[in-house]
Design a protein around this motif. Structure first.
Motif, PDB file in Angstrom:
ATOM      1  N   GLY A   1     -32.978  35.052 -26.747  1.00  0.00           N
ATOM      2  CA  GLY A   1     -33.849  34.856 -27.899  1.00  0.00           C
ATOM      3  C   GLY A   1     -34.064  33.401 -28.264  1.00  0.00           C
ATOM      4  O   GLY A   1     -34.563  33.089 -29.348  1.00  0.00           O
ATOM      5  N   ARG A   2     -33.707  32.481 -27.353  1.00  0.00           N
ATOM      6  CA  ARG A   2     -33.864  31.066 -27.678  1.00  0.00           C
ATOM      7  C   ARG A   2     -34.528  30.336 -26.523  1.00  0.00           C
ATOM      8  O   ARG A   2     -34.065  30.407 -25.378  1.00  0.00           O
ATOM      9  CB  ARG A   2     -32.516  30.419 -27.975  1.00  0.00           C
ATOM     10  N   GLN A   3     -35.615  29.616 -26.848  1.00  0.00           N
ATOM     11  CA  GLN A   3     -36.346  28.843 -25.851  1.00  0.00           C
ATOM     12  C   GLN A   3     -36.396  27.373 -26.264  1.00  0.00           C
ATOM     13  O   GLN A   3     -36.368  27.057 -27.453  1.00  0.00           O
ATOM     14  CB  GLN A   3     -37.779  29.372 -25.691  1.00  0.00           C
ATOM     15  N   LEU A   4     -36.478  26.518 -25.255  1.00  0.00           N
ATOM     16  CA  LEU A   4     -36.629  25.082 -25.506  1.00  0.00           C
ATOM     17  C   LEU A   4     -37.980  24.641 -24.960  1.00  0.00           C
ATOM     18  O   LEU A   4     -38.269  24.806 -23.779  1.00  0.00           O
ATOM     19  CB  LEU A   4     -35.510  24.296 -24.808  1.00  0.00           C
ATOM     20  N   ASN A   5     -38.815  24.103 -25.849  1.00  0.00           N
ATOM     21  CA  ASN A   5     -40.086  23.527 -25.422  1.00  0.00           C
ATOM     22  C   ASN A   5     -39.873  22.038 -25.190  1.00  0.00           C
ATOM     23  O   ASN A   5     -39.327  21.334 -26.048  1.00  0.00           O
ATOM     24  CB  ASN A   5     -41.160  23.746 -26.490  1.00  0.00           C
ATOM     25  N   TYR A   6     -40.300  21.557 -24.045  1.00  0.00           N
ATOM     26  CA  TYR A   6     -40.034  20.162 -23.703  1.00  0.00           C
ATOM     27  C   TYR A   6     -41.143  19.633 -22.799  1.00  0.00           C
ATOM     28  O   TYR A   6     -42.016  20.373 -22.350  1.00  0.00           O
ATOM     29  CB  TYR A   6     -38.684  20.034 -22.978  1.00  0.00           C
ATOM     30  N   GLY A   7     -41.077  18.339 -22.548  1.00  0.00           N
ATOM     31  CA  GLY A   7     -42.013  17.740 -21.597  1.00  0.00           C
ATOM     32  C   GLY A   7     -42.792  16.576 -22.178  1.00  0.00           C
ATOM     33  O   GLY A   7     -42.704  16.244 -23.363  1.00  0.00           O
ATOM     34  N   ALA A   8     -43.542  15.943 -21.325  1.00  0.00           N
ATOM     35  CA  ALA A   8     -44.457  14.860 -21.692  1.00  0.00           C
ATOM     36  C   ALA A   8     -45.588  14.893 -20.674  1.00  0.00           C
ATOM     37  O   ALA A   8     -45.367  15.226 -19.511  1.00  0.00           O
ATOM     38  CB  ALA A   8     -43.747  13.517 -21.666  1.00  0.00           C
ATOM     39  N   ARG A   9     -46.799  14.578 -21.124  1.00  0.00           N
ATOM     40  CA  ARG A   9     -47.956  14.664 -20.244  1.00  0.00           C
ATOM     41  C   ARG A   9     -48.598  13.291 -20.092  1.00  0.00           C
ATOM     42  O   ARG A   9     -48.618  12.499 -21.042  1.00  0.00           O
ATOM     43  CB  ARG A   9     -48.963  15.663 -20.814  1.00  0.00           C
ATOM     44  N   ALA A  10     -49.143  13.021 -18.910  1.00  0.00           N
ATOM     45  CA  ALA A  10     -49.703  11.697 -18.637  1.00  0.00           C
ATOM     46  C   ALA A  10     -50.836  11.334 -19.581  1.00  0.00           C
ATOM     47  O   ALA A  10     -51.069  10.154 -19.857  1.00  0.00           O
ATOM     48  CB  ALA A  10     -50.175  11.623 -17.189  1.00  0.00           C
ATOM     49  N   ASP A  11     -51.542  12.351 -20.102  1.00  0.00           N
ATOM     50  CA  ASP A  11     -52.656  12.056 -21.013  1.00  0.00           C
ATOM     51  C   ASP A  11     -52.226  12.043 -22.473  1.00  0.00           C
ATOM     52  O   ASP A  11     -53.066  11.958 -23.364  1.00  0.00           O
ATOM     53  CB  ASP A  11     -53.794  13.056 -20.815  1.00  0.00           C
ATOM     54  N   GLN A  12     -50.917  12.100 -22.721  1.00  0.00           N
ATOM     55  CA  GLN A  12     -50.404  11.979 -24.082  1.00  0.00           C
ATOM     56  C   GLN A  12     -50.747  10.593 -24.616  1.00  0.00           C
ATOM     57  O   GLN A  12     -50.693   9.601 -23.880  1.00  0.00           O
ATOM     58  CB  GLN A  12     -48.889  12.206 -24.071  1.00  0.00           C
ATOM     59  N   ALA A  13     -51.101  10.508 -25.890  1.00  0.00           N
ATOM     60  CA  ALA A  13     -51.697   9.292 -26.448  1.00  0.00           C
ATOM     61  C   ALA A  13     -50.940   8.014 -26.101  1.00  0.00           C
ATOM     62  O   ALA A  13     -51.527   7.050 -25.596  1.00  0.00           O
ATOM     63  CB  ALA A  13     -51.829   9.435 -27.958  1.00  0.00           C
ATOM     64  N   ALA A  14     -49.645   7.981 -26.350  1.00  0.00           N
ATOM     65  CA  ALA A  14     -48.881   6.748 -26.125  1.00  0.00           C
ATOM     66  C   ALA A  14     -48.823   6.396 -24.642  1.00  0.00           C
ATOM     67  O   ALA A  14     -48.939   5.222 -24.258  1.00  0.00           O
ATOM     68  CB  ALA A  14     -47.476   6.896 -26.686  1.00  0.00           C
ATOM     69  N   ILE A  15     -48.630   7.396 -23.794  1.00  0.00           N
ATOM     70  CA  ILE A  15     -48.570   7.152 -22.351  1.00  0.00           C
ATOM     71  C   ILE A  15     -49.931   6.694 -21.848  1.00  0.00           C
ATOM     72  O   ILE A  15     -50.037   5.739 -21.070  1.00  0.00           O
ATOM     73  CB  ILE A  15     -48.126   8.432 -21.613  1.00  0.00           C
ATOM     74  N   ARG A  16     -50.973   7.378 -22.317  1.00  0.00           N
ATOM     75  CA  ARG A  16     -52.333   7.014 -21.904  1.00  0.00           C
ATOM     76  C   ARG A  16     -52.688   5.603 -22.350  1.00  0.00           C
ATOM     77  O   ARG A  16     -53.308   4.836 -21.602  1.00  0.00           O
ATOM     78  CB  ARG A  16     -53.323   8.014 -22.490  1.00  0.00           C
ATOM     79  N   ASP A  17     -52.280   5.227 -23.567  1.00  0.00           N
ATOM     80  CA  ASP A  17     -52.596   3.884 -24.069  1.00  0.00           C
ATOM     81  C   ASP A  17     -51.922   2.802 -23.233  1.00  0.00           C
ATOM     82  O   ASP A  17     -52.500   1.737 -22.998  1.00  0.00           O
ATOM     83  CB  ASP A  17     -52.174   3.752 -25.531  1.00  0.00           C
ATOM     84  N   MET A  18     -50.688   3.071 -22.786  1.00  0.00           N
ATOM     85  CA  MET A  18     -50.000   2.093 -21.947  1.00  0.00           C
ATOM     86  C   MET A  18     -50.685   1.976 -20.603  1.00  0.00           C
ATOM     87  O   MET A  18     -50.914   0.872 -20.083  1.00  0.00           O
ATOM     88  CB  MET A  18     -48.530   2.515 -21.775  1.00  0.00           C
ATOM     89  N   LEU A  19     -51.032   3.107 -20.018  1.00  0.00           N
ATOM     90  CA  LEU A  19     -51.731   3.108 -18.732  1.00  0.00           C
ATOM     91  C   LEU A  19     -53.085   2.417 -18.859  1.00  0.00           C
ATOM     92  O   LEU A  19     -53.474   1.591 -18.021  1.00  0.00           O
ATOM     93  CB  LEU A  19     -51.915   4.556 -18.253  1.00  0.00           C
ATOM     94  N   LYS A  20     -53.789   2.722 -19.937  1.00  0.00           N
ATOM     95  CA  LYS A  20     -55.110   2.145 -20.178  1.00  0.00           C
ATOM     96  C   LYS A  20     -55.025   0.637 -20.377  1.00  0.00           C
ATOM     97  O   LYS A  20     -55.863  -0.113 -19.839  1.00  0.00           O
ATOM     98  CB  LYS A  20     -55.727   2.821 -21.401  1.00  0.00           C
ATOM     99  N   SER A  21     -54.038   0.176 -21.112  1.00  0.00           N
ATOM    100  CA  SER A  21     -53.893  -1.259 -21.366  1.00  0.00           C
ATOM    101  C   SER A  21     -53.633  -2.028 -20.077  1.00  0.00           C
ATOM    102  O   SER A  21     -54.230  -3.091 -19.838  1.00  0.00           O
ATOM    103  CB  SER A  21     -52.754  -1.499 -22.360  1.00  0.00           C
ATOM    104  N   SER A  22     -52.742  -1.493 -19.241  1.00  0.00           N
ATOM    105  CA  SER A  22     -52.457  -2.153 -17.964  1.00  0.00           C
ATOM    106  C   SER A  22     -53.686  -2.153 -17.063  1.00  0.00           C
ATOM    107  O   SER A  22     -53.985  -3.155 -16.395  1.00  0.00           O
ATOM    108  CB  SER A  22     -51.295  -1.444 -17.256  1.00  0.00           C
ATOM    109  N   ALA A  23     -54.405  -1.031 -17.053  1.00  0.00           N
ATOM    110  CA  ALA A  23     -55.609  -0.943 -16.222  1.00  0.00           C
ATOM    111  C   ALA A  23     -56.673  -1.917 -16.712  1.00  0.00           C
ATOM    112  O   ALA A  23     -57.352  -2.568 -15.909  1.00  0.00           O
ATOM    113  CB  ALA A  23     -56.150   0.487 -16.239  1.00  0.00           C
ATOM    114  N   LEU A  24     -56.821  -2.024 -18.022  1.00  0.00           N
ATOM    115  CA  LEU A  24     -57.826  -2.923 -18.596  1.00  0.00           C
ATOM    116  C   LEU A  24     -57.541  -4.373 -18.231  1.00  0.00           C
ATOM    117  O   LEU A  24     -58.435  -5.115 -17.796  1.00  0.00           O
ATOM    118  CB  LEU A  24     -57.854  -2.750 -20.116  1.00  0.00           C
ATOM    119  N   LEU A  25     -56.293  -4.787 -18.394  1.00  0.00           N
ATOM    120  CA  LEU A  25     -55.926  -6.154 -18.014  1.00  0.00           C
ATOM    121  C   LEU A  25     -56.144  -6.384 -16.524  1.00  0.00           C
ATOM    122  O   LEU A  25     -56.537  -7.475 -16.099  1.00  0.00           O
ATOM    123  CB  LEU A  25     -54.463  -6.422 -18.377  1.00  0.00           C
ATOM    124  N   SER A  26     -55.893  -5.347 -15.719  1.00  0.00           N
ATOM    125  CA  SER A  26     -56.054  -5.470 -14.271  1.00  0.00           C
ATOM    126  C   SER A  26     -57.515  -5.566 -13.863  1.00  0.00           C
ATOM    127  O   SER A  26     -57.846  -6.183 -12.843  1.00  0.00           O
ATOM    128  CB  SER A  26     -55.426  -4.258 -13.566  1.00  0.00           C
TER     129      SER A  26
END
Length: 498
Positions: A364-389
Motif C-alpha cells: 500500500g505504499r509507493q514512492l514517486n521519484y525521478g527527474a526529466r531532461a525537460d524539467q525547468a531547472a535542467i532545461r535552463d542549464m542545458l539552454k544556457s550552455s547551448a546559447l553560450l556555445s
C-alpha cells in the motif's frame, strides 16, 4: 523360559522398523537442519509458517525494488549534482573572464560552455540496466538529441544557431533599427514601431521627460508611436528617457540629454537655433542610440528569446520559428515541425516533468521519484550552455560586440541564479529525500524479515545437539534390538526338549 511367539517376533520387527524410520528421520534432520520435510508434518504451526513465508516473499520483492530504485536515484543524483556544479562553474567563469576571443569567434567562457554542454547532454542520456533515466516514462528512447544536432541542425533540420540567426534578422529588421521607424517633420520627431501586431524588435514602453518647451505624446496608437514636439528650446542638462521592452521580457532605456555643445557627446543632443533644428538634432542622436542599442541589448535579448523559442515547449507543443522568409519583415512565429527542426527533447512529455517513476516499496505504499531532461531547472542549464556555445563574434575590439556579449552573459548568469524558480539543488534534494525514504523502508523490512526468519527457524529448524543425543540413544536401542533379534533367530524348540 517362555518361548517367543510369532506375534512377539513380529512386534519386535515392527519396533525395529519404527526405530530405523526414526533413525533415518533424525539423520535427515541433522543433514538438512529441518524438523520435517513437509509443511503437513508441522501440525498446527503449518499455517504460521505458510503465512511467514508469504510475507517474506513479498518483502523480498519490495527489497529488490528498493535496491534497483536506490541505484537509479543514486545515478540521477550524481548526474544532477555534476550539472549543478557546471552551473556554478559557468557563473564563476562569466564573472571573471573578459571579452577575449581565444579562437577568433568565442571567449574562454564560451569555449568552456561548449565542452560543458556536451557533458550535460551525455549526463542526461545516461542509462542504467538499459533504461534511460531522464526521459520520463519513455525509458527506451534517448531523451536528448546529440549536441552537434542541437546546435547546428542535421539533415536539413534547423538547430539553435539557425534559430538565433533568423530571430536576429526579425528583431533587428532590415535597417538594423530594431523594427522602429523614426522621422521629423518641422519641430516634431516621431518614433514608432513598424508593425502591429508584431512580436519582434523594440516595443515602446514609456517615456519620461524633463525637457522644457517640449511636448511629449504617447506611446499610443496602432502601431504604437510617440511624438516629441519642440515648441521652443530646452535648457542644457534637461533630458528625456525612453524605455523599451525587449523580446526576452527585459527592458532597456535610451537617455538623451540636451546640451549646447556641438557636436554633442554620447547620449546627448545639441540644442539648435530653433525648435526645428533642435528636433533634427534630437532625431539624429536618437537614431544613433537606437542603432547602438539594437546591436547590443536587443541582439542579446533576441538570442535569449531564440533559445527560449527552441527549447521551451511542452506536451503537444513545438519550438517556435520566425514565420519567414523574409525574416527582416516578419511579424509572428509559427510551430516548427520535426521535418524542418531538430526537437532537442525526445522523451516522454506526459504529465508534469519530474517524479515520473513509481516504485512499490511496501504494501500500500509507493514512492514517486525521478527527474526529466525537460524539467525547468535542467532545461535552463542545458539552454544556457547551448546559447553560450552557439553565439559567435568577429572582433574583440568592437565596443558594440563587447557590450552585446556582456548583455548576453549577464542574462545567462541571471538565469543560473534560479531565483524564485525551481533550482537544480531542489531537484537533487528531492531525489535525496526519496533515497532517504528507501533507506528507512529497507531498514524496516530488514527488521521484519529478521524477526520472521527467527520465528520460522524456531518452528522449522532442528536442534543439532538434541538430534545428536537422540541419534546416539536410538543407535544404542537399535543395536540392542538387533542383538535380541539375532539371538531369537537361533533359538529352536528342540533345544528345550532334550
Amino acid at each position: 523360559m517362555q518361548v517367543s511367539t510369532l506375534s512377539q517376533s513380529l512386534a519386535l520387527r515392527q519396533s525395529i522398523n519404527d526405530m530405523r524410520a526414526q533413525f533415518d528421520d533424525l539423520q535427515r534432520q541433522l543433514s538438512t537442519g529441518l524438523k520435517t520435510d513437509s509443511y503437513a508434518k508441522l501440525g498446527t504451526d503449518r499455517n504460521t509458517v505458510l503465512s511467514l513465508s508469504h510475507q517474506l516473499s513479498q518483502l523480498s520483492t519490495y527489497t529488490n525494488t528498493i535496491s534497483k530504485t536506490g541505484m537509479r536515484i543514486e545515478v540521477m543524483t550524481d548526474a544532477l549534482t555534476r550539472v549543478n556544479s557546471i552551473a556554478s562553474e559557468t557563473k564563476t567563469t562569466l564573472a571573471t573572464s573578459g571579452f577575449e576571443l581565444v579562437n577568433g569567434t568565442q571567449t574562454t567562457a564560451q569555449v568552456q560552455a561548449a565542452m560543458q554542454f556536451d557533458e550535460i547532454v551525455n549526463l542526461l542520456n545516461l542509462q542504467v540496466e538499459d533504461r534511460y533515466l531522464f526521459g520520463g516514462k519513455d525509458t527506451q528512447t534517448r531523451p536528448v538529441a546529440l549536441p552537434s544536432d542541437i546546435l547546428n541542425g542535421t539533415n536539413g533540420k534547423a538547430g539553435l544557431k539557425q534559430f538565433i540567426d533568423e530571430r536576429a534578422q526579425a528583431d533587428l529588421g532590415l535597417d538594423g533599427r530594431g523594427r522602429l521607424t523614426l522621422g521629423t517633420v518641422g519641430a516634431v520627431t516621431t518614433l514608432a514601431e513598424d508593425a502591429d501586431p508584431s512580436v519582434f524588435g523594440f516595443k515602446l514602453a514609456s517615456v519620461d521627460s524633463t525637457l522644457s518647451n517640449a511636448t511629449v505624446t504617447g506611446p499610443a496608437g496602432t502601431p504604437p508611436a510617440l511624438d516629441v514636439e519642440f515648441t521652443g528650446l530646452p535648457a542644457a542638462g534637461q533630458k528625456i528617457d525612453i524605455e523599451f521592452n525587449l523580446p526576452d521580457g527585459t527592458t532597456t532605456t535610451i537617455s538623451l540629454k540636451a546640451t549646447t555643445s556641438s557636436p554633442a557627446g554620447e547620449g546627448e543632443f545639441t540644442i539648435g537655433a530653433d525648435g526645428n533644428a533642435t528636433a533634427a538634432n534630437f532625431q539624429a542622436a536618437l537614431d544613433t542610440a537606437i542603432q547602438e542599442q539594437a546591436q547590443t541589448s536587443l541582439k542579446a535579448a533576441s538570442a535569449v528569446e531564440a533559445a527560449d523559442n527552441f527549447f521551451d515547449y511542452a506536451a503537444g507543443g513545438a519550438p517556435q520559428r520566425v514565420d519567414g522568409p523574409p525574416f527582416g519583415t516578419a511579424t509572428g512565429l509559427i510551430d516548427a515541425t520535426e521535418d524542418d527542426t531538430v526537437f532537442w527533447y525526445k522523451g516522454d512529455l506526459s504529465g508534469t516533468a519530474g517524479n515520473n517513476f513509481t516504485a512499490q516499496i511496501d504494501e500500500g505504499r509507493q514512492l514517486n521519484y525521478g527527474a526529466r531532461a525537460d524539467q525547468a531547472a535542467i532545461r535552463d542549464m542545458l539552454k544556457s550552455s547551448a546559447l553560450l556555445s552557439a553565439v559567435e563574434y568577429s572582433d574583440a575590439n568592437d565596443a558594440a560586440q563587447e557590450s552585446s556579449y556582456k548583455a548576453l552573459t549577464g542574462r545567462v548568469s541571471q538565469v543560473l541564479n534560479f531565483k524564485g524558480v525551481q533550482s537544480l539543488e531542489s531537484i537533487v534534494t528531492g531525489l535525496g529525500l526519496g533515497a532517504s525514504t528507501l533507506a528507512k523502508t529497507q531498514d524496516r523490512h530488514d527488521l521484519v524479515m529478521a524477526s520472521a526468519n527467527e520465528l520460522m527457524g524456531d518452528i522449522q529448524n532442528a536442534d543439532p545437539y538434541e538430534v545428536g543425543v537422540k541419534l546416539t540413544t536410538l543407535q544404542t536401542q537399535l543395536q540392542a534390538s538387533y542383538q535380541v533379534t539375532a539371538m531369537l533367530s537361533q533359538m529352536s524348540l528342540v533345544n528345550f526338549l532334550r
